[in-house]
Write an enzyme that holds these catalytic residues in place. Structure first.
Site, mmCIF file in Angstrom:
data_model
loop_
_atom_site.group_PDB
_atom_site.id
_atom_site.type_symbol
_atom_site.label_atom_id
_atom_site.label_comp_id
_atom_site.label_asym_id
_atom_site.label_seq_id
_atom_site.Cartn_x
_atom_site.Cartn_y
_atom_site.Cartn_z
ATOM 1 N N ASP A 1 0.810 -1.225 0.000
ATOM 2 C CA ASP A 1 0.000 0.000 0.000
ATOM 3 C C ASP A 1 0.841 1.272 0.000
ATOM 4 O O ASP A 1 0.360 2.329 -0.400
ATOM 5 C CB ASP A 1 -0.948 0.001 1.197
ATOM 6 C CG ASP A 1 -2.063 -1.028 1.049
ATOM 7 O OD1 ASP A 1 -2.253 -1.526 -0.075
ATOM 8 O OD2 ASP A 1 -2.721 -1.354 2.041
ATOM 9 N N TYR B 1 -9.738 -1.395 2.223
ATOM 10 C CA TYR B 1 -9.219 -1.176 3.576
ATOM 11 C C TYR B 1 -9.036 0.304 3.888
ATOM 12 O O TYR B 1 -8.691 1.107 3.017
ATOM 13 C CB TYR B 1 -7.874 -1.883 3.770
ATOM 14 C CG TYR B 1 -7.998 -3.205 4.495
ATOM 15 C CD1 TYR B 1 -8.241 -3.240 5.859
ATOM 16 C CD2 TYR B 1 -7.895 -4.409 3.815
ATOM 17 C CE1 TYR B 1 -8.364 -4.445 6.533
ATOM 18 C CE2 TYR B 1 -8.014 -5.628 4.475
ATOM 19 C CZ TYR B 1 -8.257 -5.628 5.840
ATOM 20 O OH TYR B 1 -8.380 -6.824 6.501
ATOM 21 N N ILE C 1 22.994 4.952 11.762
ATOM 22 C CA ILE C 1 22.274 3.747 11.350
ATOM 23 C C ILE C 1 20.787 4.038 11.135
ATOM 24 O O ILE C 1 20.273 5.073 11.555
ATOM 25 C CB ILE C 1 22.422 2.618 12.392
ATOM 26 C CG1 ILE C 1 21.972 3.111 13.775
ATOM 27 C CG2 ILE C 1 23.845 2.076 12.409
ATOM 28 C CD1 ILE C 1 21.956 2.043 14.848
#
EC number: 1.4.3.-
Length: 683
Positions: free
Chosen positions: A323, A407, A613
């Site tokens: 999606d 949805y 990171i």
């Protein structure tokens, strides 16, 4: 209730100096980008798939935001836009970078073997094409449908079709339904065939019928019984009569302030943006700890999601919607309604995207900002003298709601007064349904939610991209597992057998950092700054990452969806920061093979210890539908939370003032309320 629009805000920009480098493109800027691109590329007849902000380089922004003081502070940042365009005739994909600062197309390149995100323009065009198709009309006639105005299609990404495995053609599939009247629930009347569409040619190139499996029939009849939930179908006389109003008010106004897209709430400071793909993004999160403003997160967003269905037969194996990467949460965002989607004193942010012609379209009230009561923050009663001290919690809520075909997802960022943070998905909307023949069963892969209506088992996986800067850019990841001490009951070191301890493991490379949930060890993870040691614990300061919404990925690893959605196989991935790695399923995930995704990025085993990171954190739910989920689903919630872990010197909520009836106007429903505070204090 009131709409809080009087706060200082940034209006549509007329020059690049008027906007923050992280603000989304304005409508005027989208028009400028399209004009600059067309003027520079007059030899190509193309449509604009995407025009969006190209976020500035992180190193530049760290200086601009004031976190990097190692060199003179950057005060001006070039404003750039990313353009993704499709040549109309060939569907070839091109990428361009436009400098709005210099009014120039800086780069332009052909990107082979990719298909960019599907757009709302294409959705409408494909549905219109399908319902006008003669092939589709013939299928409908065989089902007894003569009025094509009653036929509807949900255009879906093709995923990876075994008969069309590459990406040289831009393709979609259409899941078919009908309605018995306007606003009828189409998912109560699913049809038994799937048109395959060549989007480049705008042509239905084939029809796939879904054959009944354990049935004497070769084709089902279409169920005509209506199953509706809208008010005009339920009828006012059938609504509950014992529901009294709950009114949320803030008579003195809100406790947050907004400046452009920057939000200050108590000790939190952050910036938000909206883009076509991730939708709502949170930037530059910090917390005021006494005299020190401490950086926490550079950027947080929902990077990708996938909804794989369980039925292994064709065409259902292709039902695994990405999606974010196939449709775009920004493009699918709702215009929110005051008093319905959010309650209380609401501040709204709008959103602007582009159409195929390079014109802007505006989504009002795309993001909702408000505060909520959240129960007790902390409480203690001295049992000796009965003195109770209660402090109620409130949270800042930043949210959007998206609709992707059947949805609907409510996406909520919560910030709390104790310094913690939470992300929650509220999944609702309608089940994706499949028609059954009169004597057919769903088998192992679904459930009959109404006569002849099958709702198939499926999963929802959400992968967040979390770019931390816990007290600085260089961070490490630790995994914490709780274990019994290795001594039996009666051993001198475990005489009574009750001993257990926490085992902390620093994850040092991208191989070690591929981790799954483990409820047997109450596993969680910590983001640490090993360059700052807490004075009490003598250990690095950090933040704790937990989730009660983790489920195994049940498809085979080498399945079509397993290859494409590798990010769903693990709860945690960690990579060194790379500005080109923004989406867990790859930038061009539409019709992808899965080569460009986080599962492949981590194979080299790069060092992630005490580095800049990025965490890719996956959570989700396994949805075995219930009859109670039809015709519309009650909300199902999942998400994760992050809490400071040996980061502050004490509970950071100690200075939150206690509340009382005089403040919150609570009343005793049984008898007249007293004027006493809910906590006995001696101030």
């Amino acid at each position: 209730m009131s709409v809080v629009k009087e706060m200082k805000t940034v209006t549509a920009a007329t020059t690049t100096q008027d906007v923050h480098p992280l603000d989304q493109l304005s409508g005027e800027e989208i028009i400028r980008v399209a004009t600059i691109t067309r003027q520079a590329k007059t030899d190509i007849d193309f449509v604009f798939n995407t025009i969006t902000l190209k976020e500035p380089n992180k190193n530049i922004m760290l200086s601009y935001l004031g976190w990097d003081s190692s060199k003179p502070r950057v005060t001006r940042v070039e404003r750039e836009a990313l353009v993704v365009a499709l040549e109309k005739k060939t569907m070839k994909c091109y990428e361009g970078i436009v400098s709005l600062t210099n009014s120039k197309l800086k780069s332009w390149k052909y990107i082979p073997d990719v298909q960019p995100i599907l757009t709302m323009d294409e959705m409408f065009e494909v549905e219109e094409l399908v319902v006008k198709s003669e092939l589709v009309r013939q299928e409908c006639l065989e089902l007894g449908i003569t009025d094509m105005s009653s036929v509807f299609a949900d255009p879906w990404a093709i995923a990876r079709h075994v008969s069309h495995p590459g990406r040289e053609k831009r393709m979609m599939q259409a899941l078919m339904y009908m309605r018995t009247c306007e606003d009828d629930n189409q998912y109560a009347h699913p049809l038994d065939f799937v048109p395959i569409v060549d989007v480049g040619k705008m042509k239905v190139i084939s029809i796939e019928r879904i054959k009944p499996r354990d049935s004497k029939f070769t084709r089902p009849t279409i169920p005509q019984m209506n199953h509706n939930f809208l008010p005009e179908f339920i009828g006012e006389e059938n609504y509950r009569k014992d529901v009294k109003p709950i009114i949320v008010q803030q008579p003195q106004g809100v406790s947050f302030t907004v400046t452009g897209n920057q939000i200050d709430w108590q000790k939190w400071n952050m910036r938000i943006s909206m883009n076509y793909r991730e939708g709502l993004v949170i930037h530059n999160v910090s917390y005021q700890d006494g005299p020190e403003k401490r950086p926490l997160f550079y950027r947080i967003s929902l990077s990708e999601m996938v909804v794989p269905y369980a039925d292994p037969y064709s065409p259902h194996y292709r039902k695994h919607a990405f999606d974010v990467g196939e449709y775009g949460l920004g493009l699918c965002t709702n215009a929110l309604t005051l008093g319905c989607d959010c309650l209380g004193s609401i501040y709204y942010f709008d959103a602007t995207f582009n159409d195929h012609e390079g014109k802007p379209f505006h989504v009002p009230n795309a993001i909702c900002l408000h505060e909520e009561d959240h129960g007790i923050l902390f409480k203690h009663t001295d049992y000796r003298n009965g003195r109770a001290h209660t402090v109620r919690s409130r949270r800042l809520v930043i949210s959007q709601i998206v609709t992707v075909a059947n949805y609907d997802y409510g996406l909520y960022y919560y910030f709390y007064q104790d310094g913690s943070f939470q992300y929650e998905v509220k999944a609702t909307g309608e089940l994706n349904t499949h028609v059954l023949a009169e004597d057919e069963t769903p088998g192992d892969y679904g459930i009959t939610v109404a006569p002849q209506i099958n709702a198939q088992h499926h999963q929802h996986f959400f992968t967040m991209r979390i770019d931390p800067m816990i007290d600085g850019v260089n961070n490490s990841i630790a995994q914490v597992d709780v274990e019994r001490v290795p001594y039996p009951t009666g051993h001198p070191k475990n005489t009574y057998g009750n001993g257990f301890r926490a085992k902390t493991t620093i994850l040092r490379d991208t191989i070690e950092a591929q981790q799954t949930a483990n409820y047997e060890t109450a596993r969680f993870w910590k983001i640490l700054n090993e360059n700052r040691i807490h004075p009490y614990t003598k250990a690095p300061v950090g933040w704790k990452l937990t989730s009660h919404s983790q489920t195994p990925f049940f498809a085979q690893d080498d399945s079509v969806v397993g290859q494409r959605a590798g990010f769903a196989k693990k709860a945690l991935w960690v990579t060194p920061y790379d500005e080109n790695q923004m989406f867990a399923g790859g930038f061009y995930c539409n019709q992808s093979s899965g080569q460009d995704n986080v599962e492949n990025w981590v194979k080299s085993g790069e060092d992630i210890h005490n580095k800049d990171i990025v965490l890719w954190f996956t959570f989700g739910v396994t949805h075995l539908p219930r009859v109670e989920d039809f015709p519309v689903m009650p909300v199902e919630m999942c998400g994760f939370s992050m809490k400071p872990c040996n980061f502050f010197m004490a509970n950071p909520g100690l200075d939150v003032p206690p509340t009382s009836k005089k403040i919150n106007h609570s009343v005793n429903a049984k008898e007249a309320a007293s004027n006493e505070s809910c906590c006995s204090n001696k101030l």
